[in-house]
Design a protein around this motif. Structure first.
Motif, PDB file in Angstrom:
ATOM      1  N   ALA A  96       0.864  -1.306  -0.129  1.00 14.01           N
ATOM      2  CA  ALA A  96       0.016   0.047   0.109  1.00 14.01           C
ATOM      3  C   ALA A  96       0.971   1.283   0.071  1.00 14.01           C
ATOM      4  CB  ALA A  96      -1.061  -0.166   1.283  1.00 14.01           C
ATOM      5  N   ARG A  98       3.874   1.385  -1.236  1.00 10.31           N
ATOM      6  CA  ARG A  98       4.157   1.575  -2.737  1.00 10.31           C
ATOM      7  C   ARG A  98       3.408   2.055  -3.536  1.00 10.31           C
ATOM      8  NH1 ARG A  98       7.033  -3.276  -0.828  1.00 10.31           N
ATOM      9  NH2 ARG A  98       5.587  -4.610  -1.803  1.00 10.31           N
ATOM     10  N   ASN A  99       2.047   2.066  -3.360  1.00  9.24           N
ATOM     11  CA  ASN A  99       1.194   2.557  -4.342  1.00  9.24           C
ATOM     12  C   ASN A  99       1.059   3.892  -4.215  1.00  9.24           C
ATOM     13  OD1 ASN A  99       0.282   0.376  -5.868  1.00  9.24           O
ATOM     14  ND2 ASN A  99      -1.121  -0.164  -3.923  1.00  9.24           N
ATOM     15  N   MET A 100       1.425   4.629  -2.923  1.00 10.00           N
ATOM     16  CA  MET A 100       1.408   5.920  -2.652  1.00 10.00           C
ATOM     17  C   MET A 100       2.504   6.791  -2.928  1.00 10.00           C
ATOM     18  SD  MET A 100      -1.002   5.034   0.480  1.00 10.00           S
ATOM     19  CE  MET A 100      -1.692   6.541   0.754  1.00 10.00           C
TER      20      MET A 100
END
Ligand SMILES: Cc1cc2nc3c(=O)[nH]c(=O)nc-3n(C[C@H](O)[C@H](O)[C@H](O)COP(=O)(O)OP(=O)(O)OC[C@H]3O[C@@H](n4cnc5c(N)ncnc54)[C@H](O)[C@@H]3O)c2cc1C
Ligand code: FES
Ligand code: FES
Lengths: 272, 161
Positions: A96, A98-100
């Motif tokens: 999560a 790394r998605n942001m």
């Protein structure tokens, strides 16, 4: 305290708003800024966002790959031109995060964060700012004097591709597996010609307040064959000229004791 | 303080709400929309129990600025079951005793859903990686990992929703 959010369509407009607003921060992925806001940080009261798509490009150029500062770790991992950066991008947080988490934010993250920045430092990336023409600054100079760049927006980083992918190595050491905060991070770039190392670069994360180069190690490696005698000498000098930080994860003494061991493992390819 | 209009899909349903300036998505979902399935654990990105899917990808709602989800699709644990029929992951969590206090469960379920939607037959290692941003203080993780592998196996036997 409530935080004001101002959103702009262009990076230039965001940059001038950032310059003219006191106590404002530029908003990347927000993993550190939202965390600070949730924690009641009073050092900023305005967040400035840009929806500019030019901020999220990944583009091959003659000099290397240009990565927009708004690109996330996840997008780096997914891009075929950036496979050499996967170990570093993958080291940042869990899925999560790394998605942001963005490239721009990683450059400004304080230790023990900044894992991607360690890789960018060892590869000799160049940082480009919004509203400033020219070639921008070398990442090394940026890291040395980062506070001076606090009021600017990074537009992109240009990362030279390692000539031979095996010349670039990266390891993040943490106590929790598979994911934990960095005790120390090491990246090495050791291009070889005729079997000898030419232009050695070694960088550490979590050893100082921000990513730094291990120049004593670089000097020992340069011009040498990467054999066991050279590796021993490099490991013995791993902390020369560096005063490691103490934080809740490890003391300065501990980091000094173990950095050579981890450097040796990285150089010998020992992946335990 | 400015309030901004915001529209998004929550579990397939259209939502039009106002968000306060600087509000995080977790707060908006819980107090603004009334979906109490994403939990507040730390507000610091560390525990993962506030995980939601945005356009199918896991995000920490406590660190997401609410206004950035305008026009996007959000999935929370409230969107997993279809009527009385639990999602295969929920059934597998029950069968494998993967919840004790249950506080981490909403985040675990969504982190697992994001994985299985992309990779229907993950290895144990891939499961561990997928939930590496989610902390569980009770189970010791093994039952959770087993449940996710079990759900993947069931999905491959019959169709998984
Ligand atoms: C649970 C958790 C785990 C984490 N684990 C790791 C980890 O393992 N490794 C690691 O390296 N980091 C980690 N981080 C820290 C952080 O997520 C990353 O460093 C990330 O890359 C920061 O980027 P961001 O876009 O979220 O930054 P933001 O929060 O948006 O910004 C951080 C700072 O950078 C500035 N900034 C952002 N973008 C720009 C830009 N383009 N130009 C100028 N200034 C800018 C902001 O003004 C702010 O001061 C973790 C964070 C959390 C919450
Ligand atoms: S509440 Fe968001 S990660 Fe803990
Ligand atoms: S079941 Fe209690 S935290 Fe996971």
């Amino acid at each position: 305290m409530p935080v004001r959010v101002e959103t702009f369509d262009s990076l230039d407009a965001a940059a001038s708003a950032l310059r003219s607003t006191r106590s404002a921060r530029f908003f990347g992925g927000g993993t550190l800024l939202m965390r600070a806001a949730n924690h009641g940080d009073q050092s900023f009261d305005t967040l400035i966002r840009a929806r500019d798509p030019s901020f999220r490009h990944i583009r091959s150029e003659s000099e290397g790959v240009s990565i927009g500062a708004g690109v996330t770790m996840k997008e780096i991992i997914a891009h075929r031109d950036l496979s050499f950066l996967i170990p570093a991008a993958q080291a940042v947080g869990g899925p999560a995060v790394r998605n942001m988490a963005t490239v721009g934010g990683n450059l400004y993250a304080n230790s023990p964060y900044g894992d991607l920045a360690v890789a960018l430092l060892v590869l000799g990336a160049r940082i480009e700012f919004v509203g400033q023409g020219g070639r921008g600054v070398e990442i090394e100079e940026f890291m040395r004097d980062r506070d001076r760049h606090q009021g600017s927006i990074v537009r992109a980083v240009v990362v030279p591709r390692p000539r031979d992918p095996s010349s670039f190595r990266f390891v993040k050491v943490s106590r929790v597996k598979p994911k934990g905060i960095s005790l120390l991070t090491i990246a090495t770039y050791l291009p070889q010609s005729g079997g000898r190392i030419r232009g050695a670069r070694v960088a550490y994360g979590a050893m100082g307040p921000r990513p730094l180069r291990a120049t004593a190690v670089e000097r020992l490696l340069d011009g040498q064959y990467l054999d066991s005698a050279t590796i021993e000498r490099a490991a013995a000098a791993a902390c020369d000229g560096i005063e490691p930080r103490t934080d809740s994860l490890a003391s300065s003494w501990y980091r000094r004791e173990v950095v050579g061991i981890h450097l040796k493992r990285l150089l010998t390819g020992d992946r335990r | 303080m400015a309030r901004k209009p915001l529209q998004f899909q929550l579990n397939g349903r259209h939502q039009a709400v106002f968000t306060d300036d600087g509000q995080n998505l977790l707060d908006l979902l819980r107090r603004g929309v009334g979906d109490l399935t994403p939990k507040y654990g730390c507000g610091q990105g560390t525990c993962g129990t506030c995980t939601v899917l945005i356009d199918g990808e896991p995000h920490l709602s406590c660190l997401t600025l609410a206004e950035t989800v305008d026009g996007r699709q959000i999935t929370t644990t409230a969107g997993l079951a279809e009527g009385a029929e639990l999602h295969p992951l929920q059934t597998a969590f029950m069968d494998n005793f993967a919840a004790q206090c249950g506080y981490c469960t909403p985040g675990m379920l969504l982190a697992a859903k994001a994985l299985l939607d992309r990779n229907p037959s993950p290895t144990r290692e891939e499961v561990v990686e997928a939930i590496s941003g989610n902390i569980c203080r009770c189970t010791g993780y093994e039952p959770i990992i087993n449940a996710i592998l079990d759900a993947a196996g069931r999905r491959n036997q019959r169709r998984y929703g």
